[in-house]
Design an enzyme around this catalytic site. Structure first.
Site, mmCIF file in Angstrom:
data_model
loop_
_atom_site.group_PDB
_atom_site.id
_atom_site.type_symbol
_atom_site.label_atom_id
_atom_site.label_comp_id
_atom_site.label_asym_id
_atom_site.label_seq_id
_atom_site.Cartn_x
_atom_site.Cartn_y
_atom_site.Cartn_z
ATOM 1 N N ARG A 62 3.121 -4.003 -17.201
ATOM 2 C CA ARG A 62 2.255 -4.884 -19.032
ATOM 3 C C ARG A 62 2.958 -4.198 -19.843
ATOM 4 O O ARG A 62 3.451 -4.632 -20.464
ATOM 5 C CB ARG A 62 1.510 -5.946 -18.708
ATOM 6 C CG ARG A 62 1.453 -6.673 -17.471
ATOM 7 C CD ARG A 62 -0.527 -7.429 -17.737
ATOM 8 N NE ARG A 62 -0.259 -8.293 -18.966
ATOM 9 C CZ ARG A 62 0.091 -9.455 -18.539
ATOM 10 N NH1 ARG A 62 0.339 -10.032 -17.334
ATOM 11 N NH2 ARG A 62 -0.167 -10.616 -20.061
ATOM 12 N N ASP A 97 -1.221 -7.267 -26.431
ATOM 13 C CA ASP A 97 0.287 -6.711 -26.941
ATOM 14 C C ASP A 97 0.335 -6.368 -28.483
ATOM 15 O O ASP A 97 -0.634 -5.621 -29.224
ATOM 16 C CB ASP A 97 1.088 -7.376 -26.693
ATOM 17 C CG ASP A 97 1.085 -8.331 -27.409
ATOM 18 O OD1 ASP A 97 0.928 -9.577 -27.563
ATOM 19 O OD2 ASP A 97 0.694 -8.303 -29.226
ATOM 20 N N HIS A 112 -9.892 -7.307 -27.476
ATOM 21 C CA HIS A 112 -10.118 -6.766 -25.793
ATOM 22 C C HIS A 112 -8.942 -5.508 -25.697
ATOM 23 O O HIS A 112 -8.868 -5.511 -24.352
ATOM 24 C CB HIS A 112 -8.791 -7.854 -25.183
ATOM 25 C CG HIS A 112 -10.011 -9.458 -24.856
ATOM 26 N ND1 HIS A 112 -9.363 -10.894 -25.063
ATOM 27 C CD2 HIS A 112 -11.356 -9.634 -25.897
ATOM 28 C CE1 HIS A 112 -10.540 -11.656 -24.680
ATOM 29 N NE2 HIS A 112 -11.639 -10.352 -25.437
ATOM 30 N N CYS A 139 -6.349 13.140 -19.553
ATOM 31 C CA CYS A 139 -6.213 12.993 -20.831
ATOM 32 C C CYS A 139 -6.263 14.252 -21.917
ATOM 33 O O CYS A 139 -6.247 15.357 -21.364
ATOM 34 C CB CYS A 139 -8.425 12.981 -20.393
ATOM 35 S SG CYS A 139 -9.073 13.123 -22.634
ATOM 36 N N CYS A 142 -9.498 15.754 -22.538
ATOM 37 C CA CYS A 142 -10.228 17.110 -21.874
ATOM 38 C C CYS A 142 -9.757 17.142 -20.781
ATOM 39 O O CYS A 142 -10.297 18.158 -20.538
ATOM 40 C CB CYS A 142 -12.067 16.823 -21.834
ATOM 41 S SG CYS A 142 -11.180 15.158 -20.042
ATOM 42 N N SER A 180 -6.502 -20.563 -25.093
ATOM 43 C CA SER A 180 -6.898 -21.855 -24.681
ATOM 44 C C SER A 180 -8.792 -22.224 -24.788
ATOM 45 O O SER A 180 -9.481 -22.730 -24.446
ATOM 46 C CB SER A 180 -7.036 -21.442 -23.352
ATOM 47 O OG SER A 180 -7.521 -19.909 -22.408
ATOM 48 N N ASN A 204 -1.933 -24.530 -31.774
ATOM 49 C CA ASN A 204 -2.348 -24.507 -30.478
ATOM 50 C C ASN A 204 -0.505 -25.529 -29.931
ATOM 51 O O ASN A 204 -0.440 -26.368 -30.578
ATOM 52 C CB ASN A 204 -3.002 -24.785 -29.782
ATOM 53 C CG ASN A 204 -3.268 -23.637 -28.493
ATOM 54 O OD1 ASN A 204 -2.892 -22.087 -28.476
ATOM 55 N ND2 ASN A 204 -3.476 -24.034 -27.004
ATOM 56 N N ALA A 222 4.140 -21.956 -31.227
ATOM 57 C CA ALA A 222 3.162 -20.748 -32.663
ATOM 58 C C ALA A 222 4.559 -20.307 -33.437
ATOM 59 O O ALA A 222 4.424 -20.419 -34.937
ATOM 60 C CB ALA A 222 3.067 -19.303 -31.895
HETATM 61 N N1 APR Z 1 2.790 -21.219 -28.939
HETATM 62 C C1 APR Z 1 1.134 -22.051 -29.201
HETATM 63 N N2 APR Z 1 0.253 -21.789 -28.204
HETATM 64 C C2 APR Z 1 0.991 -21.684 -27.420
HETATM 65 C C3 APR Z 1 2.349 -21.611 -26.725
HETATM 66 C C4 APR Z 1 3.434 -21.211 -28.231
HETATM 67 N N3 APR Z 1 4.509 -20.764 -27.438
HETATM 68 N N4 APR Z 1 2.654 -20.954 -25.138
HETATM 69 C C5 APR Z 1 1.390 -21.283 -24.731
HETATM 70 N N5 APR Z 1 0.389 -21.491 -26.253
HETATM 71 C C6 APR Z 1 -1.457 -21.944 -25.917
HETATM 72 C C7 APR Z 1 -1.632 -22.257 -24.364
HETATM 73 O O1 APR Z 1 -1.900 -23.987 -24.990
HETATM 74 C C8 APR Z 1 -2.665 -21.826 -24.315
HETATM 75 O O2 APR Z 1 -4.330 -22.659 -25.278
HETATM 76 O O3 APR Z 1 -1.443 -20.372 -25.704
HETATM 77 C C9 APR Z 1 -3.225 -20.816 -25.039
HETATM 78 C C10 APR Z 1 -2.546 -19.415 -23.680
HETATM 79 O O4 APR Z 1 -4.270 -19.501 -23.315
HETATM 80 P P1 APR Z 1 -4.557 -18.226 -21.996
HETATM 81 O O5 APR Z 1 -3.040 -18.439 -21.135
HETATM 82 O O6 APR Z 1 -6.035 -18.692 -21.306
HETATM 83 O O7 APR Z 1 -4.766 -16.224 -23.464
HETATM 84 P P2 APR Z 1 -5.975 -16.194 -24.320
HETATM 85 O O8 APR Z 1 -6.212 -17.837 -24.738
HETATM 86 O O9 APR Z 1 -5.163 -15.824 -25.223
HETATM 87 O O10 APR Z 1 -6.945 -15.669 -22.834
HETATM 88 C C11 APR Z 1 -7.921 -15.320 -24.013
HETATM 89 O O11 APR Z 1 -9.048 -14.758 -21.504
HETATM 90 O O12 APR Z 1 -7.397 -13.549 -19.230
HETATM 91 C C12 APR Z 1 -8.990 -13.801 -20.950
HETATM 92 O O13 APR Z 1 -8.866 -11.576 -21.975
HETATM 93 C C13 APR Z 1 -7.544 -12.205 -21.310
HETATM 94 O O14 APR Z 1 -7.555 -12.344 -23.728
HETATM 95 C C14 APR Z 1 -7.090 -12.912 -22.571
HETATM 96 C C15 APR Z 1 -8.735 -14.124 -22.677
#
Ligand code: APR
Length: 235
Positions: A62, A97, A112, A139, A142, A180, A204, A222
């Site tokens: 990744r 990222d 995170h 590292c 160290c 999400s 979203n 977005a």
């Molecule tokens: N534009 C806007 N929103 C989008 C798009 C887009 N193009 N594509 C997807 N999404 C939305 C989805 O609808 C979803 O609600 O982005 C959200 C992504 O949700 P997740 O995949 O659960 O990612 P995230 O909410 O960042 O996860 C939180 O969970 O896995 C752990 O630590 C990890 O930081 C991560 C955390």
């Protein structure tokens, strides 16, 4: 939504959805798998203890993939807001990222962690890192061959929560972008913001688990929603 001029301090929370249109997989889309492992099963201290090579390879893959991607119009819009907004601004990202930074945003907090640090489990120092960890490089601080990804795994404490809650207490507006609302404590920030009297806005692709907590939810990609909102804020 009230008028904009009484907004001084803004806290923004971003998630994987803001990087989706840059070609970086989100976590809970129908994909969400890696080599037949659920991401949740790879991103844990137990997985790292049980099978360090699997976990190191996952993050090496990744970290390398992110370096082939580019910030998108949503990252660019937030960077423009950061540059032009004279009040308080904090971009709290759940993403590991570096697309916010590469778009030019400065006031970014990685709750995170980040792909681009390596964390030494021997001396506890974090060092900037771009390459793989699978070959157990020493590292930089160290020399111990004990580096792990500087990513907050499930069951570990997110970084700098005090700073985040401090910014939330001063916030007049809380904006959530591309998340999400599935993972706490990030998913709970909107509730805190609302209790503290901030205006809350969600941008979203689809309704999230937290949508009911927001004064306003705007649905769409977005790269369309974020530039439109930033235009409202800085004109
Ligand atoms: N534009 C806007 N929103 C989008 C798009 C887009 N193009 N594509 C997807 N999404 C939305 C989805 O609808 C979803 O609600 O982005 C959200 C992504 O949700 P997740 O995949 O659960 O990612 P995230 O909410 O960042 O996860 C939180 O969970 O896995 C752990 O630590 C990890 O930081 C991560 C955390």
């Amino acid at each position: 939504m009230g008028d904009m001029q009484d907004i001084r301090n803004i806290v923004i929370l971003t998630g994987a959805g803001i990087s989706a249109e840059s070609g970086i997989d989100t976590f809970r889309s129908d994909g969400g798998l890696w080599e037949q492992h659920r991401v949740e099963d790879v991103a844990t201290p137990e997985a790292f203890a049980r099978n360090p090579d699997l976990v190191l390879r996952f993050y090496d893959m990744r970290r390398a993939a992110v370096q082939t991607k580019l910030p998108n119009a949503a990252h660019d819009a937030l960077a423009r807001l950061d540059e032009k907004w004279t009040g308080g601004l904090l971009i709290v990202t759940q993403n590991v990222d570096d697309l916010h930074e590469r778009a030019g945003a400065a006031r970014v907090l990685h709750m995170h962690g980040s792909h681009f640090n390596a964390w030494c489990t021997y001396c506890d120092r974090r060092s900037p890192w771009r390459g793989p960890l699978i070959d157990r490089p020493p590292c930089p601080a160290c020399n111990a061959r004990a580096l792990r990804p500087d990513v907050v795994w499930f069951g570990e404490m997110p970084y700098r929560m005090d700073e985040i809650y401090g910014a939330l207490r001063q916030a007049d507006m809380f904006v959530s972008i591309g998340t999400s609302g599935a993972v706490y404590p990030a998913a709970g920030l909107v509730q805190g913001a609302r209790d503290l009297g901030a205006r809350t806005l969600e941008l979203n692709l689809e309704r999230s688990q937290g949508s009911d907590w927001f004064h306003e939810t705007r649905l769409g990609p977005a790269t369309m929603m974020v530039p439109e909102w930033v235009e409202e804020m800085v004109g």
